[in-house]
Write an enzyme that holds these catalytic residues in place. Structure first.
Site, PDB file in Angstrom:
ATOM      1  N   CYS A   1       0.800  -1.216   0.000  1.00 54.02           N
ATOM      2  CA  CYS A   1       0.000   0.000   0.000  1.00 54.02           C
ATOM      3  C   CYS A   1       0.834   1.269   0.000  1.00 54.02           C
ATOM      4  O   CYS A   1       1.211   1.795   1.036  1.00 54.02           O
ATOM      5  CB  CYS A   1      -0.962   0.067   1.160  1.00 54.02           C
TER       6      CYS A   1
ATOM      7  N   CYS B   1      -6.622   1.750  -3.766  1.00 52.50           N
ATOM      8  CA  CYS B   1      -6.134   2.293  -2.501  1.00 52.50           C
ATOM      9  C   CYS B   1      -7.056   3.419  -2.060  1.00 52.50           C
ATOM     10  O   CYS B   1      -7.074   4.488  -2.675  1.00 52.50           O
ATOM     11  CB  CYS B   1      -4.709   2.820  -2.674  1.00 52.50           C
TER      12      CYS B   1
END
Length: 450
Positions: free
Chosen positions: A201, A379
């Site tokens: 991430c 995301c």
């Protein structure tokens, strides 16, 4: 609404054990969930390495394909974490305990859980080695070993976490220290870092920065905070549409960004962080901090380094469209441990699981895989306690958005989807092998135009 993977926050795909004490939950062994030394069999039709998101999701899918007794998952950790929640735990919006469940509870019923680390892979002989020199053979192997945190590559860590004013949302052992450091902040530099390695991430290192800024604004401390984002990258985010939106927020909130700055040392006793200027190799700068959030360097698990299944960097070497290994046709990879050229997120593994399911089905029938993974990943960029920019994109680093709206705008609806809906859908849809990404939803939302 089945939206898991659309906004599943960025996460590691393997629960992992950091390097401190054992995890949170104790658990009894029952049924086929056995330790390595007394594994029910030494051969399985499908062997899954790793009990994180990718491993559990694929074992659930494989159980339906070949039967529970023919599937085993190798995983030493007793606790499975929904790590996307840790951004909100570090920001004080969620409790750590809500991110954890026992591995036993998420293991598909009847699938054998072998409680051992894998110590070596021998794909030429269709087997792996576990601790105590135990060999387990397979017909098909799925590698879902995740990514390793490497705090020790920063001088002064991990021991520096014994001091106050420093935390990291990337580890179960340090995420609550982040929230404590945010609360105890008085005045001075608040520094947030991004390492010079692949990470799970890429948005998470700055999400906690936006939450910190919002908290200090709410508590009247913002004027005394000099907020700095020191990133080893040359851009704020890899997709221009979302990068432009983030830069507007950064400007509006008076946040300083230092590009090509890599954290190399923490002197926690002095509250000093040392950064290398990547544009001037060897040149370093020392920054005093009142609060420091560390995103650690990351890399492939040790067992994959110099393994026959890995590329020169240690990542599982798979075809980027089918997830089948480039050399061994009965070996497959999913998630953070692979060399797929896309962001390492839980949303990515959701999409990958659907493709891999179809790939393996055809391979089992001696047919060529036809379903192609487009690199989809997502995301949810948390920019406040009720705001999220929902970034979705594919291999070409261009937006691949599910909803017929401009997802580069901050929206409260997306925040509530991430914070409230996604954990439920993670436990009940993705881990059970029923969600393969948002492509069907996207097609419906855009009336077939995308």
């Amino acid at each position: 609404m089945s939206a898991i993977g659309i906004v599943s926050s960025c996460s590691c795909l393997h629960p992992g054990v950091w390097l401190l004490k054992p995890q949170m939950h104790r658990m009894s062994s029952s049924g086929l969930h056995t330790a390595a030394r007394c594994a029910a069999k030494d051969y399985y039709e499908v062997l899954v390495l790793g009990g994180g998101t990718g491993g559990i999701a694929m074992s659930a899918r494989m159980k339906r394909k070949v039967g529970a007794g023919n599937v085993a998952v190798v995983e030493p950790s007793k606790t499975h974490y929904y790590q996307p929640l840790w951004t909100l735990v570090g920001g004080g919006a969620k409790q750590l305990a809500t991110s954890a469940r026992s591995t036993e509870s998420v293991m598909p019923k009847g699938v054998e859980w072998i409680k051992s680390p894998v110590t070596a892979l021998d794909p030429d002989k269709n087997c792996v080695w576990l601790e105590n020199d135990i060999k387990v053979s397979y017909k098909y192997l799925i590698i879902a070993l995740g990514i390793s945190l490497q705090f020790e590559k920063i001088k002064g860590l991990p021991e520096g976490f014994n001091h106050p004013k420093i935390g990291s949302n990337y580890s179960v052992h340090t995420v609550e220290k982040t929230w404590k450091a945010i609360q105890e902040f008085k005045e001075g530099n608040a520094i947030f870092t991004f390492p010079n390695t692949p990470v799970k991430c890429a948005g998470a290192p700055q999400k906690i920065m936006y939450l910190s800024e919002a908290y200090w604004r709410k508590t009247g401390k913002r004027s005394k905070a000099n907020i700095m984002f020191n990133t080893s990258l040359g851009v704020i985010f890899g997709v221009k549409k979302y990068a432009d939106a983030l830069l507007e927020i950064i400007k509006a909130r008076n946040i300083a960004v230092n590009y090509k700055y890599n954290l190399v040392e923490v002197r926690a006793d002095k509250q000093e962080a040392v950064f290398e200027n990547l544009d001037k190799p060897g040149a370093t700068e020392v920054h005093q901090y009142e609060m420091l959030h560390v995103t650690p360097p990351m890399g492939p698990p040790d067992v994959l380094i110099n393994s026959p299944v890995s590329d020169g960097s240690g990542w599982v070497d798979v075809n980027k469209e089918t997830l089948q290994h480039k050399k061994y046709p009965n070996v497959f990879g999913i998630g953070d441990c692979t060399n797929l050229p896309t962001s390492k997120t839980a949303a990515a593994v959701a999409a990958q699981s659907g493709v891999l399911d179809k790939t393996i089905s055809l391979v089992m029938k001696n047919q060529l895989p036809v379903k192609k993974y487009d690199g989809y990943t997502s995301c949810p960029l948390v920019t406040g306690y009720n705001k999220v920019i929902l970034a979705e994109f594919a291999y070409d680093a261009k937006p691949l958005e599910t909803f017929p709206i401009d997802q580069s705008k901050e929206r409260a609806t997306m925040y509530h989807m991430k914070a409230d809906m996604m954990p439920f859908l993670y436990w009940n849809a993705l881990l059970k092998g029923y969600w393969g990404g948002p492509a069907p939803v996207r097609k419906l939302m855009h009336l077939g135009l995308k």
